[in-house]
Design a protein around this motif. Structure first.
Motif, PDB file in Angstrom:
ATOM      1  N   VAL A  14      -1.068  -4.778  19.133  1.00  0.00           N
ATOM      2  CA  VAL A  14      -1.488  -6.062  18.337  1.00  0.00           C
ATOM      3  C   VAL A  14      -0.297  -7.215  18.769  1.00  0.00           C
ATOM      4  N   LEU A  15      -0.962  -8.233  19.082  1.00  0.00           N
ATOM      5  CA  LEU A  15      -0.358  -9.474  19.512  1.00  0.00           C
ATOM      6  C   LEU A  15      -0.493 -10.480  18.433  1.00  0.00           C
ATOM      7  N   VAL A  16       0.594 -10.748  17.795  1.00  0.00           N
ATOM      8  CA  VAL A  16       0.388 -11.924  16.574  1.00  0.00           C
ATOM      9  C   VAL A  16       1.224 -13.336  17.121  1.00  0.00           C
ATOM     10  N   ILE A  17       0.653 -14.317  17.145  1.00  0.00           N
ATOM     11  CA  ILE A  17       0.883 -15.572  17.633  1.00  0.00           C
ATOM     12  C   ILE A  17       1.241 -16.490  16.148  1.00  0.00           C
ATOM     13  N   GLY A  18       2.459 -16.513  16.008  1.00  0.00           N
ATOM     14  CA  GLY A  18       3.060 -17.273  14.623  1.00  0.00           C
ATOM     15  C   GLY A  18       3.382 -16.612  13.682  1.00  0.00           C
ATOM     16  N   TRP A  19       4.796 -16.732  13.542  1.00  0.00           N
ATOM     17  CA  TRP A  19       5.371 -15.601  12.437  1.00  0.00           C
ATOM     18  C   TRP A  19       5.445 -16.253  11.069  1.00  0.00           C
ATOM     19  N   GLY A  20       4.565 -17.394  10.832  1.00  0.00           N
ATOM     20  CA  GLY A  20       4.676 -17.787   9.259  1.00  0.00           C
ATOM     21  C   GLY A  20       3.934 -16.606   8.098  1.00  0.00           C
ATOM     22  N   LEU A  21       3.980 -17.164   7.001  1.00  0.00           N
ATOM     23  CA  LEU A  21       3.488 -15.929   6.134  1.00  0.00           C
ATOM     24  C   LEU A  21       2.298 -15.043   6.584  1.00  0.00           C
ATOM     25  N   ALA A  22       1.404 -15.711   7.200  1.00  0.00           N
ATOM     26  CA  ALA A  22       0.010 -15.030   7.388  1.00  0.00           C
ATOM     27  C   ALA A  22       0.477 -13.860   8.734  1.00  0.00           C
ATOM     28  N   GLY A  23       1.219 -14.613   9.500  1.00  0.00           N
ATOM     29  CA  GLY A  23       1.432 -13.697  10.903  1.00  0.00           C
ATOM     30  C   GLY A  23       2.548 -12.519  10.271  1.00  0.00           C
ATOM     31  N   LEU A  24       3.339 -12.678   9.466  1.00  0.00           N
ATOM     32  CA  LEU A  24       4.261 -11.663   8.906  1.00  0.00           C
ATOM     33  C   LEU A  24       3.379 -10.589   8.144  1.00  0.00           C
ATOM     34  N   ALA A  26       0.268  -9.902   8.516  1.00  0.00           N
ATOM     35  CA  ALA A  26      -0.664  -9.353   9.458  1.00  0.00           C
ATOM     36  C   ALA A  26       0.028  -8.373  10.375  1.00  0.00           C
ATOM     37  N   ALA A  27       1.205  -8.650  10.648  1.00  0.00           N
ATOM     38  CA  ALA A  27       2.166  -7.673  11.490  1.00  0.00           C
ATOM     39  C   ALA A  27       2.529  -6.621  10.641  1.00  0.00           C
ATOM     40  N   ALA A  28       3.004  -6.739   9.356  1.00  0.00           N
ATOM     41  CA  ALA A  28       3.324  -5.686   8.516  1.00  0.00           C
ATOM     42  C   ALA A  28       2.099  -4.829   8.154  1.00  0.00           C
ATOM     43  N   GLU A  29       1.145  -5.239   8.280  1.00  0.00           N
ATOM     44  CA  GLU A  29      -0.158  -4.476   7.908  1.00  0.00           C
ATOM     45  C   GLU A  29      -0.492  -3.335   9.223  1.00  0.00           C
ATOM     46  N   ALA A  30      -0.221  -4.126  10.286  1.00  0.00           N
ATOM     47  CA  ALA A  30      -0.787  -3.501  11.478  1.00  0.00           C
ATOM     48  C   ALA A  30       0.377  -2.356  11.625  1.00  0.00           C
ATOM     49  N   THR A  31       1.854  -2.554  11.507  1.00  0.00           N
ATOM     50  CA  THR A  31       2.805  -1.643  11.697  1.00  0.00           C
ATOM     51  C   THR A  31       2.737  -0.672  10.863  1.00  0.00           C
ATOM     52  N   ALA A  32       2.374  -0.782   9.324  1.00  0.00           N
ATOM     53  CA  ALA A  32       1.983   0.346   8.418  1.00  0.00           C
ATOM     54  C   ALA A  32       1.121   1.320   8.874  1.00  0.00           C
ATOM     55  N   ALA A  33      -0.048   0.473   9.681  1.00  0.00           N
ATOM     56  CA  ALA A  33      -0.983   1.612  10.192  1.00  0.00           C
ATOM     57  C   ALA A  33      -0.585   2.276  11.449  1.00  0.00           C
ATOM     58  N   GLY A  34       0.430   2.117  11.837  1.00  0.00           N
ATOM     59  CA  GLY A  34       1.026   2.984  12.642  1.00  0.00           C
ATOM     60  C   GLY A  34       0.862   2.347  14.088  1.00  0.00           C
ATOM     61  N   LYS A  35       0.737   1.048  14.227  1.00  0.00           N
ATOM     62  CA  LYS A  35       0.413   0.406  15.673  1.00  0.00           C
ATOM     63  C   LYS A  35       1.645  -0.491  16.082  1.00  0.00           C
ATOM     64  N   ARG A  36       1.669  -0.685  17.575  1.00  0.00           N
ATOM     65  CA  ARG A  36       2.737  -1.321  17.966  1.00  0.00           C
ATOM     66  C   ARG A  36       2.260  -2.982  17.989  1.00  0.00           C
ATOM     67  N   VAL A  37       3.565  -3.575  17.549  1.00  0.00           N
ATOM     68  CA  VAL A  37       3.128  -5.021  17.378  1.00  0.00           C
ATOM     69  C   VAL A  37       4.058  -5.911  18.177  1.00  0.00           C
ATOM     70  N   ALA A 550      -6.460  -9.686   8.570  1.00  0.00           N
ATOM     71  CA  ALA A 550      -6.417  -9.592   9.837  1.00  0.00           C
ATOM     72  C   ALA A 550      -5.756  -8.469  10.362  1.00  0.00           C
ATOM     73  N   GLY A 551      -4.492  -8.082   9.657  1.00  0.00           N
ATOM     74  CA  GLY A 551      -3.680  -7.125  10.137  1.00  0.00           C
ATOM     75  C   GLY A 551      -4.437  -5.553  10.105  1.00  0.00           C
ATOM     76  N   ARG A 552      -5.106  -5.663   8.880  1.00  0.00           N
ATOM     77  CA  ARG A 552      -5.963  -4.321   8.727  1.00  0.00           C
ATOM     78  C   ARG A 552      -7.066  -4.075   9.668  1.00  0.00           C
ATOM     79  N   ALA A 553      -7.858  -5.238  10.150  1.00  0.00           N
ATOM     80  CA  ALA A 553      -8.662  -5.204  10.834  1.00  0.00           C
ATOM     81  C   ALA A 553      -8.489  -4.952  12.296  1.00  0.00           C
TER      82      ALA A 553
END
Length: 558
Positions: A14-24, A26-37, A550-553
């Motif tokens: 998963v690539l996240v473009i922008g590290w504002g609240l929405a990006g953080l 999304a990234a937290a959700e994706a990593t919690a699901a075991g994905k590399r971000v 977004a992170g979960r999907a």
């Protein structure tokens, strides 16, 4: 990764473009699901958390324990009535935003507060009443107080998601790349496969300070899912004016900026080139209670006053604004009215008694008591005598404040400020004296006085937000204060159209494989979950909700 220092190539889930609240989120959700971000952002790492870090941290809840403790009777049905009456959805492309609104209301009513509490986020016990409307039950505005302030303001809201991302980074599951500016979303056979762009020169700039754009290299990231969470356009006045809607009059020639310069809308064209459908670009949210920051961080830095309901609001010529355009009632209605005056500024006139009770300044840095979770300072600043420290600093140093002992001197001071020559001194005097005559009775035909007396029926307002009704010209309430107000740029209400899984939608109405959008870049969900107007407390909340989706999907699709 290549060994060429001027060229970086990475591959990730998963690539996240922008590290504002929405990006953080999304990234937290994706990593919690075991994905590399991989997270990329054009700014230095000092800006992790983005625009949300600077926010007041206001959150919209429905029927919360805080509301119930103050005797506020809220419900999903009442909140839905308010949201849809305020949004005014009326376009074909509002189909997904309507669905997002329904989903967000359910989130705000049920899971949102408990989800945040599990992450250690707390809330100030007094619920604020923002966007009061002042029309009928079917008009825009909040029927009841719903503005819950995060204990710790914006930084307190960002903290748990930043911590989750940084813990995953330490474990090797997240790579954070500062000074990486995306210029292209890469595609293959109609699927977005990642992004490429420029590596910008390193900088030691402090948070929020504008940074250079010297290119020192290039990068490419291949990803199974790409999330655009790059924010809006509020720092780019050219784009704000380009999208300015005719219904709000002509765009101001002069505006101040309520967001850092990096909120530049640069990813809009990039997303459009990849086939994403951008909708509702003419829907935007700007404030008319902006003041020039006496100690600016970014260019044109402005601060919004969060006013209580008592100040007299005059246009640039000295005429009082019509019902119900009182402080805190209808942001865009007031903007539309003031744009028709032909001037870019307006005025508050108030007493010292009002400013010490009713003035709060938006922003984490302007609220050291709430941001620092300092109970002692909070009691002294909110319940003590005199203006709060940050407000007093603006009274002492701010270019837009005039403080005088009598009305004639006050008007002279107002007229001495740039643009003040438009002010009709006789009209100002007439408006202030006429308003004061209405105070002598418990009954009145002045709608603002009636509304502020009604506001004090709510214990929260009576405690910390609404001064006891009094004559502005009462010497015991002085000195007199005038504040010159500017249009302050803030939020984009439109953006990349998405379905309820935050998957980007193309012009043909079909999902674009591999591409997701969240936060302000997606109009906080769907391409415009707020419609034409917002109820406040829904911006950072929209980042939470859409970032989570977004992170979960994205994680589920990889």
């Amino acid at each position: 990764m290549t060994t060429d220092p001027a060229s970086t190539v990475l591959s990730t889930d998963v690539l996240v473009i922008g590290w504002g609240l929405a990006g953080l989120v999304a990234a937290a959700e994706a990593t919690a699901a075991g994905k590399r971000v991989v997270i990329v952002d054009q700014e230095p790492r000092t800006n992790l958390g983005g625009q949300a870090w600077w926010s007041f941290g206001g959150l919209f809840f429905i029927d919360s324990p805080e509301q119930r403790r103050f005797g506020i009777h809220d419900s999903f049905e009442l909140a839905r009535q308010d949201w849809f009456a305020t949004a005014g959805f009326d376009r074909e492309e509002d189909a997904w935003p309507r669905r997002w609104a329904e989903a967000y209301l359910q989130f705000a009513h049920h899971e949102k507060r408990a989800w945040l509490r599990e992450k250690g986020v707390g809330f100030f016990p007094v619920v604020g009443w923002a966007e009061r409307g002042g029309y009928t039950a079917t008009g825009p505005g909040n029927s009841v107080p719903r503005f819950h302030i995060t204990w710790g303001t914006g930084p307190g809201l960002v903290a748990p998601f930043q911590a989750a991302v940084e813990q995953a980074e330490a474990a090797g599951r997240v790579t954070i790349l500062p000074r990486h500016r995306v210029t292209t979303l890469t595609t293959a056979d109609g699927t977005v496969t990642g992004a490429a762009g420029d590596i910008l020169a390193p900088t030691g700039a402090a948070r929020g300070v504008a940074t250079g754009r010297e290119v020192v290299g290039s990068f490419a990231v291949t990803a199974s899912a790409t999330i655009v969470s790059s924010g809006g356009i509020g720092g780019n006045h050219e784009l704000v004016r380009r999208h300015w809607p005719a219904r709000l009059g002509t765009p101001p020639a002069s505006m101040i900026t309520g967001v850092p310069a990096y909120v530049d809308g640069s990813m809009q064209a990039v997303a459009d080139a990849a086939g994403a459908r951008l909708i509702n670009g003419d829907r935007m949210w700007h404030y008319v209670e902006g003041i020039q920051n006496w100690d600016p961080v970014w260019p044109g830095h402005g601060i919004r006053i969060l006013p209580g309901p008592s100040s007299i609001w005059l246009d640039a010529t000295g005429h009082r604004l019509p019902v119900p355009l009182f402080p805190g009632y209808d942001t865009l209605g007031t903007l539309e009215h003031l744009r028709a005056t032909g001037f870019d500024h307006s005025w508050f006139i108030l007493s010292n008694k009002i400013i010490e009770k009713e003035f709060t300044l938006s922003g984490s840095e302007q609220n050291p008591d709430l941001t620092g979770k300092d109970l002692g300072l909070l009691v002294r600043s909110r319940l003590g005598k005199g203006a709060a420290g940050p407000v007093q600093a603006f009274m002492d140093h701010g270019a837009d404040f005039v403080v005088r002992s009598d009305l004639d001197d006050l008007i002279a001071g107002m007229r001495a400020l740039p643009g003040g020559d438009a002010l009709d001194a006789d009209r100002v005097r007439y408006e202030v004296e006429a308003r004061d005559r209405e105070i002598d009775n418990d009954f009145t035909k002045d709608a603002q006085i009636a509304m502020l007396r009604s506001a004090r029926a709510y214990r929260g307002d009576k405690l910390i937000r609404t001064a006891t009704p009094h004559r502005i010209l009462d010497p015991a309430a002085g000195p007199l204060i005038a504040v010159k107000l500017h249009v302050l740029t803030r939020k984009s209400l439109g953006g990349i159209q998405t379905d309820l899984q935050s998957r980007a939608v193309g012009a043909d109405g079909q999902v674009i494989p591999g591409l997701y959008a969240a936060g302000e870049a997606a109009g906080f969900g769907g391409g415009g979950v707020h419609g034409y107007r917002a109820l406040e407390g829904t911006f950072v909340g929209g980042c939470l909700f859409s970032g989570r989706a977004a992170g979960r999907a994205a994680a589920g699709a990889v």
